[in-house]
Design an enzyme around this catalytic site. Structure first.
Site, mmCIF file in Angstrom:
data_model
loop_
_atom_site.group_PDB
_atom_site.id
_atom_site.type_symbol
_atom_site.label_atom_id
_atom_site.label_comp_id
_atom_site.label_asym_id
_atom_site.label_seq_id
_atom_site.Cartn_x
_atom_site.Cartn_y
_atom_site.Cartn_z
ATOM 1 N N HIS A 175 0.833 -1.205 0.000
ATOM 2 C CA HIS A 175 0.000 0.000 0.000
ATOM 3 C C HIS A 175 0.865 1.251 0.000
ATOM 4 C CE1 HIS A 175 -3.274 2.747 1.451
ATOM 5 N NE2 HIS A 175 -2.223 3.352 1.999
ATOM 6 N N GLU A 176 1.816 1.315 0.917
ATOM 7 C CA GLU A 176 2.628 2.527 1.029
ATOM 8 C C GLU A 176 3.484 2.743 -0.211
ATOM 9 O OE1 GLU A 176 2.038 4.727 3.098
ATOM 10 O OE2 GLU A 176 0.730 3.566 4.402
ATOM 11 N N HIS A 179 1.625 4.399 -3.048
ATOM 12 C CA HIS A 179 1.600 5.863 -3.123
ATOM 13 C C HIS A 179 2.736 6.379 -4.007
ATOM 14 C CE1 HIS A 179 -1.685 6.619 -0.430
ATOM 15 N NE2 HIS A 179 -1.124 5.959 0.572
ATOM 16 N N TYR A 190 -4.092 14.800 -2.854
ATOM 17 C CA TYR A 190 -4.404 14.037 -1.640
ATOM 18 C C TYR A 190 -5.434 14.771 -0.783
ATOM 19 C CZ TYR A 190 -3.483 10.492 1.892
ATOM 20 O OH TYR A 190 -3.594 9.443 2.771
ATOM 21 N N GLU A 199 -5.900 6.780 -1.921
ATOM 22 C CA GLU A 199 -5.859 5.742 -0.888
ATOM 23 C C GLU A 199 -6.384 4.406 -1.416
ATOM 24 O OE1 GLU A 199 -4.871 5.243 2.345
ATOM 25 O OE2 GLU A 199 -3.664 7.013 1.928
ATOM 26 N N ASP A 272 -9.619 14.255 8.147
ATOM 27 C CA ASP A 272 -8.935 13.261 7.313
ATOM 28 C C ASP A 272 -8.798 13.762 5.879
ATOM 29 O OD1 ASP A 272 -7.741 10.774 6.684
ATOM 30 O OD2 ASP A 272 -9.675 9.893 6.142
ATOM 31 N N HIS A 277 -9.270 8.433 3.892
ATOM 32 C CA HIS A 277 -9.207 7.048 4.350
ATOM 33 C C HIS A 277 -10.592 6.438 4.558
ATOM 34 C CE1 HIS A 277 -5.132 8.412 5.616
ATOM 35 N NE2 HIS A 277 -4.794 7.160 5.338
#
Length: 460
Positions: A175-176, A179, A190, A199, A272, A277
């Site tokens: 996932h990271e 990005h 974002y 996300e 957020d 998210h």
């Protein structure tokens, strides 16, 4: 190699609202760690701009790259529970395991992510041009998060009460790093819907990394993001569920998973960064529907469609509808307008309320009536219920939408079983089908029975 002096958005796997809930929970250790983690995340810009440039390294940061050969270039560093990045280099490409579990798990996870991108999409690292994969472990004092800062992955060790370490979850690593793929392609803003897409696509890539590493098909996968980051004390299975957004956890300290799975439940918030998210659950569900409808390995047709859409000129400010249109166009270009893959993509976006259902007229509305009727075989009576969509609980509406959009009921209608109880489902412009009960999965029969109870109209 030195870290940049600027501070891009810190893309953390644990959402701020979850940490805020935990900080206010009173959990002995976890609440204090959550508050400290939030402070680090919020203060990252000031911290990094004020700090002096790091001292030159004694060792070379990167291994030699063989000309013309595609291979990952991984470098793992250790922050030793501090917050100065990158930390001390402990392992580079070609070097043996360190014996530090977190460092070696990070090294292996980076490799798994590189292999999925390369094998599935022919992509050499995040930018497609061999970008080195950098990571730092043991960041902060029991830091309860993992993040991508624009150049590297950074892992905390967790508080040990609610969060375990983050390096064991290979989908978190995927996932990271996702990005990084997004930043080098569409570079989605974002915030708000573009941020939620950011996300979601990162979740998709994280899920694909895990499934590719395990050799799983879409039906075999758990579709969980962050399974294993919670300790056994938590009432939850993961940070997010792509198959059933909103069900990943329901815990006294963490609260209930707030993700919606349909546009009717879209969360309008300034927190957020506009719910990046939270509302990512909607496109997450769409990808899960595409993958499970098509079947086989999700990194094949579904993953290629998503990557084609991401890399095909998508605007940085694309909202859900724009991305849905991009995936349909990508599927048409790759498979054809009437291909099963394209039908699955169209149906999935309709099922989550982002696009109009295939074949629906322009006057189709959200307040269409739903009629569900059961005829109990040759000796049974008919029971029927007529309900407005708004009268049906959101979870059941989502299940019904998904079922209708998938076309499964229409397929089953073609099969007959003499004397079997029959279910007839009618939703004005969308469907009117009659299916024998034994052909339906148990969860579908259970759904229909719940709808009958909401508005039972016995007809003799």
């Amino acid at each position: 190699m030195s870290e940049p002096r600027t501070a891009p958005v810190r893309h953390g796997i644990v959402p701020p609202y979850l940490l805020e809930q935990l900080a206010a929970s009173g959990a002995p250790t976890a609440s204090l760690v959550a508050e400290r983690t939030l402070g680090l995340d919020r203060g990252i810009r000031a911290e990094r701009l004020a700090s002096p440039p790091p001292a030159p390294r004694v060792r070379s940061a990167l291994p030699e790259r063989v000309p013309g050969e595609r291979a990952p270039q991984r470098v793992i560093s250790d922050a030793h529970r501090g917050t100065t990045l990158p930390g001390t280099q402990v392992r580079a490409e070609g070097e043996p395991p360190t014996g530090d579990i977190a460092a070696d798990q990070a090294f292996d996870g980076l490799g798994a992510a590189w292999r999925m991108l390369h094998d599935a999409f022919g992509r050499d690292s995040l930018d497609g041009a061999g970008m080195p994969l950098l990571a730092t472990v043991h960041y902060g004092d029991r830091y309860a998060n993992a993040f991508w800062d624009g150049t590297r992955m950074v892992f905390g060790d967790g508080d040990g009460e609610v969060f375990a370490g983050f390096t064991s979850a290979i989908d978190v690593i995927g996932h990271e790093l996702g990005h990084g793929v997004i930043a080098s392609t569409a570079d989605l803003v974002y915030r708000d819907q573009p941020g939620a897409l950011n996300e979601s696509i990162a979740d998709v890539l994280g899920a694909l990394v895990k499934q590719h590493a395990l050799g799983q098909t879409a039906d075999e996968a758990d579709w969980l993001i962050g399974a294993g980051v919670f300790t056994d004390a938590v009432r939850g299975v993961a940070l997010r569920s792509m198959a059933a957004p909103g069900t990943a956890y329901d815990d006294p300290a963490l609260g209930k998973d707030p993700q919606p799975a349909h546009m009717r439940d879209f969360v309008v918030t300034s927190d957020d960064l506009g719910g990046v998210h939270i509302n990512s659950g909607i496109p997450n569900k769409a990808f899960h529907l595409v993958a499970t409808t098509i079947g086989g390995h999700a990194w094949e047709a579904p993953g290629r469609i998503w990557i084609d859409a991401l890399t095909g000129g998508l605007s940085p400010t694309a909202d859900f509808a724009a991305f849905a249109a991009a995936t349909v166009a990508a599927s048409v270009a790759r498979f054809g307008d009437d291909a099963a893959e394209t039908r699955a993509v169209r149906a999935a976006w309709a099922a989550v309320g982002v696009a109009e259902a295939p074949g629906a007229g322009a006057d189709a509305t959200a307040d269409e009536a739903v009629r569900v009727a059961r005829t109990g075989g040759t000796l049974g009576r008919t029971r029927a219920a007529v309900l407005e969509l708004e009268a049906i609980p959101s979870g059941d509406r989502e299940q019904l939408d998904t079922l209708v959009a998938s076309g499964r009921l229409a397929e089953l209608e073609e099969q007959t079983l003499p004397d079997a109880p029959l279910w007839r489902v009618t939703i004005e412009t969308k469907c009117d089908v009659t299916v024998a009960e034994p052909l339906l999965p148990e969860e579908v029969v259970a759904l229909f029975r719940r709808l009958l109870e909401l508005g039972d109209e016995p007809t003799g």
